[in-house]
Design a protein around this motif. Structure first.
Motif, PDB file in Angstrom:
ATOM      1  N   ALA A 225       1.325   3.864   6.912  1.00  0.00           N
ATOM      2  CA  ALA A 225       1.363   5.254   7.375  1.00  0.00           C
ATOM      3  C   ALA A 225       1.405   6.142   6.144  1.00  0.00           C
ATOM      4  N   CYS A 226       0.233   6.493   5.627  1.00  0.00           N
ATOM      5  CA  CYS A 226       0.179   7.262   4.389  1.00  0.00           C
ATOM      6  C   CYS A 226      -1.173   7.949   4.285  1.00  0.00           C
ATOM      7  N   PHE A 227      -1.174   9.218   3.886  1.00  0.00           N
ATOM      8  CA  PHE A 227      -2.425   9.967   3.787  1.00  0.00           C
ATOM      9  C   PHE A 227      -3.316   9.478   2.647  1.00  0.00           C
ATOM     10  N   LEU A 228      -2.770   8.668   1.759  1.00  0.00           N
ATOM     11  CA  LEU A 228      -3.625   8.115   0.700  1.00  0.00           C
ATOM     12  C   LEU A 228      -4.729   7.247   1.296  1.00  0.00           C
ATOM     13  N   TYR A 229      -4.484   6.761   2.518  1.00  0.00           N
ATOM     14  CA  TYR A 229      -5.445   5.831   3.135  1.00  0.00           C
ATOM     15  C   TYR A 229      -6.062   6.382   4.400  1.00  0.00           C
TER      16      TYR A 229
ATOM     17  N   LYS B 103       0.820  -1.225   0.000  1.00  0.00           N
ATOM     18  CA  LYS B 103       0.000   0.000   0.000  1.00  0.00           C
ATOM     19  C   LYS B 103       0.845   1.262   0.000  1.00  0.00           C
ATOM     20  N   HIS B 104       1.919   1.266   0.762  1.00  0.00           N
ATOM     21  CA  HIS B 104       2.694   2.495   0.927  1.00  0.00           C
ATOM     22  C   HIS B 104       3.540   2.752  -0.331  1.00  0.00           C
ATOM     23  N   PRO B 105       3.565   3.982  -0.831  1.00  0.00           N
ATOM     24  CA  PRO B 105       4.360   4.260  -2.036  1.00  0.00           C
ATOM     25  C   PRO B 105       5.830   3.851  -1.906  1.00  0.00           C
ATOM     26  N   TYR B 106       6.386   3.910  -0.695  1.00  0.00           N
ATOM     27  CA  TYR B 106       7.784   3.493  -0.521  1.00  0.00           C
ATOM     28  C   TYR B 106       7.916   1.981  -0.698  1.00  0.00           C
TER      29      TYR B 106
ATOM     30  N   GLY C 242       6.121  17.087   8.188  1.00  0.00           N
ATOM     31  CA  GLY C 242       5.364  16.304   7.220  1.00  0.00           C
ATOM     32  C   GLY C 242       5.836  14.862   7.147  1.00  0.00           C
ATOM     33  N   CYS C 243       5.334  14.141   6.151  1.00  0.00           N
ATOM     34  CA  CYS C 243       5.737  12.748   5.920  1.00  0.00           C
ATOM     35  C   CYS C 243       7.205  12.732   5.496  1.00  0.00           C
ATOM     36  N   SER C 244       8.017  11.916   6.151  1.00  0.00           N
ATOM     37  CA  SER C 244       9.456  11.953   5.855  1.00  0.00           C
ATOM     38  C   SER C 244       9.771  11.453   4.441  1.00  0.00           C
ATOM     39  N   PHE C 245       8.808  10.794   3.811  1.00  0.00           N
ATOM     40  CA  PHE C 245       9.036  10.280   2.456  1.00  0.00           C
ATOM     41  C   PHE C 245       8.615  11.313   1.391  1.00  0.00           C
ATOM     42  N   HIS C 246       8.023  12.427   1.813  1.00  0.00           N
ATOM     43  CA  HIS C 246       7.393  13.299   0.815  1.00  0.00           C
ATOM     44  C   HIS C 246       8.352  13.861  -0.245  1.00  0.00           C
ATOM     45  N   PRO C 247       9.649  14.132   0.085  1.00  0.00           N
ATOM     46  CA  PRO C 247      10.507  14.643  -1.000  1.00  0.00           C
ATOM     47  C   PRO C 247      10.737  13.619  -2.118  1.00  0.00           C
ATOM     48  N   ARG C 248      10.480  12.353  -1.855  1.00  0.00           N
ATOM     49  CA  ARG C 248      10.724  11.312  -2.875  1.00  0.00           C
ATOM     50  C   ARG C 248       9.440  10.671  -3.399  1.00  0.00           C
ATOM     51  N   CYS C 249       8.326  11.042  -2.807  1.00  0.00           N
ATOM     52  CA  CYS C 249       7.092  10.282  -3.080  1.00  0.00           C
ATOM     53  C   CYS C 249       6.424  10.697  -4.395  1.00  0.00           C
ATOM     54  N   PRO C 250       6.144   9.710  -5.265  1.00  0.00           N
ATOM     55  CA  PRO C 250       5.478  10.051  -6.524  1.00  0.00           C
ATOM     56  C   PRO C 250       4.008  10.446  -6.330  1.00  0.00           C
ATOM     57  N   ALA C 251       3.449  10.170  -5.133  1.00  0.00           N
ATOM     58  CA  ALA C 251       2.027  10.471  -4.908  1.00  0.00           C
ATOM     59  C   ALA C 251       1.836  11.614  -3.920  1.00  0.00           C
ATOM     60  N   VAL C 252       2.884  12.405  -3.696  1.00  0.00           N
ATOM     61  CA  VAL C 252       2.841  13.443  -2.652  1.00  0.00           C
ATOM     62  C   VAL C 252       1.662  14.423  -2.857  1.00  0.00           C
ATOM     63  N   MET C 253       1.045  14.777  -1.727  1.00  0.00           N
ATOM     64  CA  MET C 253      -0.064  15.745  -1.738  1.00  0.00           C
ATOM     65  C   MET C 253       0.321  16.903  -0.811  1.00  0.00           C
ATOM     66  N   GLU C 254      -0.481  17.908  -0.816  1.00  0.00           N
ATOM     67  CA  GLU C 254      -0.190  19.087  -0.001  1.00  0.00           C
ATOM     68  C   GLU C 254      -0.069  18.722   1.479  1.00  0.00           C
ATOM     69  N   ILE C 255      -1.022  17.930   1.948  1.00  0.00           N
ATOM     70  CA  ILE C 255      -1.066  17.560   3.379  1.00  0.00           C
ATOM     71  C   ILE C 255       0.223  16.840   3.814  1.00  0.00           C
ATOM     72  N   CYS C 256       0.843  16.109   2.879  1.00  0.00           N
ATOM     73  CA  CYS C 256       2.044  15.321   3.191  1.00  0.00           C
ATOM     74  C   CYS C 256       3.218  16.212   3.600  1.00  0.00           C
ATOM     75  N   ARG C 257       3.205  17.454   3.126  1.00  0.00           N
ATOM     76  CA  ARG C 257       4.303  18.371   3.458  1.00  0.00           C
ATOM     77  C   ARG C 257       4.114  19.012   4.828  1.00  0.00           C
TER      78      ARG C 257
ATOM     79  N   VAL D 248       2.310  14.534   9.701  1.00  0.00           N
ATOM     80  CA  VAL D 248       2.935  13.203   9.712  1.00  0.00           C
ATOM     81  C   VAL D 248       1.829  12.147   9.720  1.00  0.00           C
ATOM     82  N   PRO D 249       1.815  11.235   8.739  1.00  0.00           N
ATOM     83  CA  PRO D 249       0.762  10.207   8.725  1.00  0.00           C
ATOM     84  C   PRO D 249       0.955   9.177   9.831  1.00  0.00           C
ATOM     85  N   ARG D 250      -0.160   8.650  10.337  1.00  0.00           N
ATOM     86  CA  ARG D 250      -0.087   7.625  11.390  1.00  0.00           C
ATOM     87  C   ARG D 250      -0.148   6.235  10.763  1.00  0.00           C
TER      88      ARG D 250
HETATM   89 FE1  SF4 Z   1       3.533   9.831  -0.150  1.00  0.00          FE
HETATM   90 FE2  SF4 Z   1       1.983  11.464   1.203  1.00  0.00          FE
HETATM   91 FE3  SF4 Z   1       1.760   8.858   1.567  1.00  0.00          FE
HETATM   92 FE4  SF4 Z   1       3.895  10.198   2.462  1.00  0.00          FE
HETATM   93  S1  SF4 Z   1       1.797  10.426   3.148  1.00  0.00           S
HETATM   94  S2  SF4 Z   1       3.906   8.265   1.399  1.00  0.00           S
HETATM   95  S3  SF4 Z   1       4.193  11.692   0.867  1.00  0.00           S
HETATM   96  S4  SF4 Z   1       1.304  10.004  -0.317  1.00  0.00           S
END
Ligand code: SF4
Length: 339
Positions: A327-331, A258-261, A296-311, A314-316
């Protein structure tokens, strides 16, 4: 009898429960120290390992997986959190009780050469835990060492030799023999095959699986190689910058990450069928040693699905399916992925 598990009983509940583990290291002095005094190598990690199971802990170099393993063994003292082993928080144990607990929790290191004292014979190395913990009378130690060497596929006559006389795979077998000498219930295997040739890796992994079947040992199997982890694990936790970002049963994680990483990591694993239809998820390289984003989400500088909230936030780590967490705002409900 109630259904409530009794965590204090050695027979019930998880063998190991790590709760909100944190390890901070001070940053080197320099201009950065004006802004951040320490870095969190492990940032609130929680995980469980049940009796006789293998939990894979995966992530790139610098993700905090090795530090997590060492904090569990208290080879490094964690900054905060709890490590509950057989119902007891071992971070609160004094030196003597911790020594007793170490009989039950052993480690296999990545570098089979560096972890074996070059001045000791193999017999002394494998017999050392028996001598320290006095579990076997001195006169029987040699027989026990011979038995252990045989069990890991080495000739007992080799006990008079020194580590440099062995191949990498044989040295790791020596490390395994030393780790099982005290009949542990948990082994933290820290990249146990990554220094070995591919042809030898499978032999060592098969040995670990055989020992698990025979003695019911649980493993926390730390690795960056996802194909090795897939082979051996029952469950897998993926770490990124000190946090667990996804956790699931092995089949679920590998078939439906599920997680983009996790998706990016899995898409880069080599597969034997070159004709297979696969679309690698490309993410920018991690800059080694770089400090993560301040918020924000520590993966956001590399994430292909990054959204505004991710910056910003921090997702739980939340359930995203049966036995699966990410741990991703997509879900995360209410985070409005469309924003
Ligand atoms: Fe990508 Fe946002 Fe999910 Fe982090 S929270 S992995 S930046 S979509």
């Amino acid at each position: 009898m109630g259904n409530e598990p009794d965590r204090n009983s050695p027979g019930n509940g998880p063998l190991l429960e790590v709760r909100d583990l944190v390890k901070e290291f001070p940053l080197n002095r320099g201009f950065l120290s004006r802004y951040r005094k320490s870095i969190r190598a492990v940032d609130g990690v929680s995980l469980t390992v049940r009796r006789g199971e293998t939990v894979g802990l995966v992530g790139e170099s610098g993700s905090g997986k090795t530090t997590t393993g060492r904090c569990i063994l208290r080879l490094i003292e964690p900054t905060s959190g709890e490590v509950i082993f057989r119902g007891e928080n071992i971070l609160k144990l004094g030196a003597r009780s911790m020594r007793e607990t170490r009989r039950e929790i052993q480690i296999i290191f990545q570098d089979p050469y560096g972890s074996l004292n070059p001045r000791m014979t193999v017999g002394t190395i494998v017999g050392e835990p028996l001598a320290i913990h006095k579990t076997v009378p001195r006169r029987e130690r040699r027989d026990r060492v011979a038995e252990l060497l045989k069990r890991v596929g080495l000739d007992p006559d080799m006990m008079r030799r020194y580590p440099h006389e062995f191949s990498g795979g044989q040295r790791q077998r020596i490390g395994v023999a030393r780790a099982i000498a005290l009949n542990p219930s948990l082994i933290v295997a820290d990249e146990p095959v990554s220094a070995l040739d591919v042809s030898v890796q499978a032999q060592v992994v098969n040995l670990l699986q055989d020992l698990q079947e025979e003695y019911g040992i649980a493993y926390l199997f730390i690795a960056h190689d996802l194909s090795v982890v897939e082979h051996i694990s029952d469950r897998v936790a993926v770490m990124y910058r000190g946090k667990i970002v996804e956790e699931a049963g092995r089949d679920q994680l590998y078939s439906d990450p599920k997680h983009p990483y996790t998706q990016a990591l899995l898409s880069s694993v080599p597969i034997p069928d070159p004709a297979a239809d696969r679309h690698p998820v490309l993410i920018p390289e991690e800059n080694p040693g770089a400090v993560g984003p301040a918020k924000g989400c520590s993966f956001h500088p590399r994430c292909p699905a990054v959204m505004e909230i991710c910056r910003e936030r921090v997702p739980r780590l939340l359930p995203v399916g049966e036995g699966q967490k990410a741990a991703c705002f997509l879900y995360e409900k209410g985070s409005d992925p469309a924003s």
